[in-house]
Design a protein around this motif. Structure first.
Motif, PDB file in Angstrom:
ATOM      1  N   ASP A  77      48.340  -0.522 -39.317  1.00  0.00           N
ATOM      2  CA  ASP A  77      48.719   0.523 -40.276  1.00  0.00           C
ATOM      3  C   ASP A  77      47.790   1.724 -40.113  1.00  0.00           C
ATOM      4  N   PHE A  78      48.359   2.832 -39.687  1.00  0.00           N
ATOM      5  CA  PHE A  78      47.565   4.059 -39.569  1.00  0.00           C
ATOM      6  C   PHE A  78      48.210   5.192 -40.371  1.00  0.00           C
ATOM      7  N   SER A  79      48.974   4.813 -41.404  1.00  0.00           N
ATOM      8  CA  SER A  79      49.716   5.810 -42.180  1.00  0.00           C
ATOM      9  C   SER A  79      48.800   6.639 -43.085  1.00  0.00           C
ATOM     10  N   TYR A  80      47.747   6.013 -43.643  1.00  0.00           N
ATOM     11  CA  TYR A  80      46.823   6.712 -44.545  1.00  0.00           C
ATOM     12  C   TYR A  80      47.553   7.424 -45.686  1.00  0.00           C
ATOM     13  N   GLY A  81      48.651   6.826 -46.140  1.00  0.00           N
ATOM     14  CA  GLY A  81      49.406   7.383 -47.245  1.00  0.00           C
ATOM     15  C   GLY A  81      50.307   8.543 -46.877  1.00  0.00           C
ATOM     16  N   LEU A  82      50.386   8.889 -45.608  1.00  0.00           N
ATOM     17  CA  LEU A  82      51.230  10.004 -45.170  1.00  0.00           C
ATOM     18  C   LEU A  82      52.691   9.579 -45.123  1.00  0.00           C
ATOM     19  N   THR A  91      54.131   9.130 -39.470  1.00  0.00           N
ATOM     20  CA  THR A  91      53.339   8.014 -38.940  1.00  0.00           C
ATOM     21  C   THR A  91      54.159   6.767 -38.621  1.00  0.00           C
TER      22      THR A  91
END
Length: 390
Positions: A258-263, A268
């Protein structure tokens, strides 16, 4: 004689067979992917990166449209060009409806012939059978689409948007890219897409998202045609690194990272409907390497007589032909228990038939051309046998 390609990164003004070759490869790959369960499917590039043949096809289509219409949308010609574009959109719409009806007939025939009514629950057919009146209206209005029959409908909508794109391009290519990118981003963030009539959800390929890739191809090829395409060592290394990471990600199944970081997911994720950034950048990275590395670009500059060029040149007819073959293949796979060996043999036969059909289309075009030339000569006035003065 084999045609020699022009300078690296420059698109020649005559017909660029490289586009035909790559479009042919995309069409053949689409056919193979549309007969799932056989061995050849595992060799296509969807298994080695984030994007697949659909992204390649749309990017190449944008480039082809840029070469066809980019310089014609001038004052005094806009109405004629717009009408020509709308006629093309209508052709694509009719082709989509036709292939959808044939697809339904193929699966219905398979259900009757092989006594397999469960075939009618495949590829989103059941909703039309259970709610025929709404289903037929949904098909005509593009509000219900069968599986593997959703590229032409999206492409037809892109052509409806094309006059607006051309108008923006005449003002500024940067303005066109900015507007197109904004539409793509807003559609992805707020999930804006044409909806389905008979069930929840959206079109599988959202034209509001995919238009950005189409526009990038449009602007990019016109820029390359006029100024060439810049070769930058840093961009080359970056594109190659991204393709390598994408390859490892897919092959090693790193989907749990998971590399979304809330985006938003459009930035992402890996969503195909809204063309997430990961997929968009992947196809653009591959296209950049092909355009700027001579050995990758020059090999595709094949002569007009080459079979791959013929497939790419007759792209719409070949795509329809391939879709019909793929639907027959899916029925055969279904009734034979998805036998991978049988499916592979069928896929190989289908590829051969693609070449044969393109050859037939070339022959047909040559015959029509010869007949037109012959009729033109017959219509010429007969000159006097002796025009000399006595």
């Amino acid at each position: 004689m084999t045609e020699r390609p022009g300078p690296v990164g420059v698109v020649p003004r005559e017909r660029d067979t490289r586009l035909d070759v790559f479009r042919a490869l995309a069409l053949l790959t689409i056919f193979v992917n549309h007969v799932p369960g056989q061995y050849l499917e595992h060799l296509t590039h969807k298994n080695f990166g984030f994007s697949d043949s659909a992204e390649a096809f749309v990017l190449i289509s944008g480039m082809s449209v840029g070469l066809a219409y980019g310089s014609r949308f001038a004052v005094g010609e806009r109405l004629a060009v717009t009408l020509r574009i709308l006629r093309r959109a209508l052709t694509l719409y009719v082709a989509h409806i036709m292939t959808s009806i044939i697809t339904f007939a193929i699966f219905a025939s398979g259900a009757l012939w092989f006594a397999r009514p469960d075939l009618l629950s495949e590829i989103n057919l059941r909703a039309v059978i259970d709610r025929t009146d709404e289903g037929m209206v949904g098909m005509v209005l593009l509000g219900h689409q069968f599986g593997y029959n959703n590229i032409l409908s999206m492409y037809a909508v892109l052509f409806l948007m094309l006059p607006f794109f051309l108008w923006l391009y005449r003002r500024s290519p940067g303005l066109l890219l900015a507007v197109s990118g904004t539409i793509w981003l807003c559609a992805g963030i707020w999930r804006i897409a044409p909806s389905n009539f008979l069930d929840d959800g959206y079109w599988f390929l959202n034209p509001l998202s995919w238009q950005f890739l189409f526009v990038i191809g449009f602007v990019g090829v016109l820029r390359a045609r006029s100024k060439g395409f810049p070769r930058n060592l840093f961009l080359t290394a970056l594109a190659a690194a991204y393709l390598a990471v994408s390859l490892l990600w897919v092959v090693l199944s790193w989907w749990n990272i998971d590399f979304s970081y809330g985006l938003p997911a459009v930035l992402t994720g890996f969503d195909k409907t809204f063309l997430s950034t990961t997929r968009l950048v992947h196809v653009l990275a591959g296209a950049y390497l092909v355009a700027t590395i001579p050995v990758l670009s020059s090999w595709a500059a094949l002569p007009l007589s080459h079979p791959l060029v013929a497939i790419g040149r007759h792209s719409l007819a070949v795509f329809i032909f391939g879709t019909i073959l793929a639907m027959v293949g899916q029925v055969l796979m279904f009734v034979t228990g998805k036998n991978p060996l049988l499916g592979t043999l069928y896929a190989l036969l289908g590829i051969v038939l693609h070449f044969a059909y393109a050859r037939y289309l070339d022959w047909q075009a040559a015959v029509i051309g010869q007949n037109a030339k012959r009729q033109g000569l017959q219509a010429l006035p007969v000159k006097s046998r002796d025009t000399r003065k006595r």
